[in-house]
Design an enzyme around this catalytic site. Sequence first.
Site, mmCIF file in Angstrom:
data_model
loop_
_atom_site.group_PDB
_atom_site.id
_atom_site.type_symbol
_atom_site.label_atom_id
_atom_site.label_comp_id
_atom_site.label_asym_id
_atom_site.label_seq_id
_atom_site.Cartn_x
_atom_site.Cartn_y
_atom_site.Cartn_z
ATOM 1 N N LYS A 188 42.499 33.581 43.034
ATOM 2 C CA LYS A 188 41.971 34.927 43.214
ATOM 3 C C LYS A 188 40.441 34.889 43.254
ATOM 4 C CE LYS A 188 44.150 36.143 39.528
ATOM 5 N NZ LYS A 188 44.796 36.853 38.394
ATOM 6 N N THR A 219 38.990 48.544 36.417
ATOM 7 C CA THR A 219 39.882 47.518 36.957
ATOM 8 C C THR A 219 40.659 46.780 35.875
ATOM 9 O OG1 THR A 219 38.055 45.926 36.913
ATOM 10 C CG2 THR A 219 38.401 47.148 38.968
ATOM 11 N N GLY A 221 43.441 45.305 33.806
ATOM 12 C CA GLY A 221 44.849 45.033 34.080
ATOM 13 C C GLY A 221 45.143 44.507 35.470
ATOM 14 N N THR A 222 44.098 44.230 36.257
ATOM 15 C CA THR A 222 44.316 43.805 37.640
ATOM 16 C C THR A 222 45.162 42.539 37.729
ATOM 17 O OG1 THR A 222 42.153 44.726 38.202
ATOM 18 C CG2 THR A 222 43.162 43.253 39.806
ATOM 19 N N GLY A 223 44.819 41.520 36.939
ATOM 20 C CA GLY A 223 45.538 40.249 37.016
ATOM 21 C C GLY A 223 46.979 40.362 36.581
ATOM 22 N N CYS A 224 47.218 41.065 35.478
ATOM 23 C CA CYS A 224 48.594 41.263 34.996
ATOM 24 C C CYS A 224 49.412 42.011 36.041
ATOM 25 C CB CYS A 224 48.589 42.071 33.701
ATOM 26 S SG CYS A 224 47.603 41.376 32.364
#
Length: 275
Positions: A188, A219, A221-224
């Site tokens: 990412k 933003t 929590g984007t990865g989860c």
Amino acid sequence: MSDPGRSAAHAADPAAPPRVLAVAGSDSGGGAGIQADLKTMLALGVHGMTVVTAVTAQNSLGVQGAWELPVEAVRAQYRSVVDDIGVQAVKTGMLSSAPVVTAVAELLGATAVPVVVDPVGISKHGDALLADSALDAVRTRLLPAATVATPNLDEVARLTGVTVEDEGDLPRAAAAVLALGPRWALVKGGHLRGDAVDLLTDGTEEHWLRAPRLDNRHTHGTGCTLASAIAAGLGRGQDVVTAVRAAKEYVTGAVRHGFALGGGIGPVDHGWRTR
């Protein structure tokens, strides 16, 4: 011996939605972790289930405390769900320590379903969520169990030593991640300048996923959310490329509609499609 996840799934009500299991920590603020996983899974039409690995005291300003659950509690939750309900995909997030990482890797190895590994190391606010002593277990035990690994650039550097300065470095970073054993790597590049560009590859084909960089600081929590969205797609029977592209589209919309909560960084909007 048949896999318990598969046998239970075959016995399920055919009208039931696909079942996806999140193995991760709890975010008391509701923006990331298990809470984000369940919101994402509901939004994408699968039944979300959980194995809680740690409890955090967390809000828009950061992580004020974290308490890891005992390994036996992690194992018991996993076996309880998989042996009875069954799963069609698993997503891992915060695993905290080497014993938890090792136990989860063993459990995944006995469950023949797609696995999305989000090797969570640091929170959005810079708080450590994975002990340095657990890195070797992530490299040698967890990543080899992954269908898709979804590290951000900080996690790539921590796991492989490869630093990324621009998108031209992404193939080298992805190759270093693939060398640790996952079938696919999704590196990412959201922390780079310019468009939000990610690279998905299995070492033979490359898929570049681009989205405009959005002017929204909320933003959390984007990865989860991205990893859970990929797992939801895989649980519904999509191939990896289709699942990742759909997840990127969903997360881009969630970031676009992220909103302020508290005095710091607010969450992405998991329900943006229904508002």
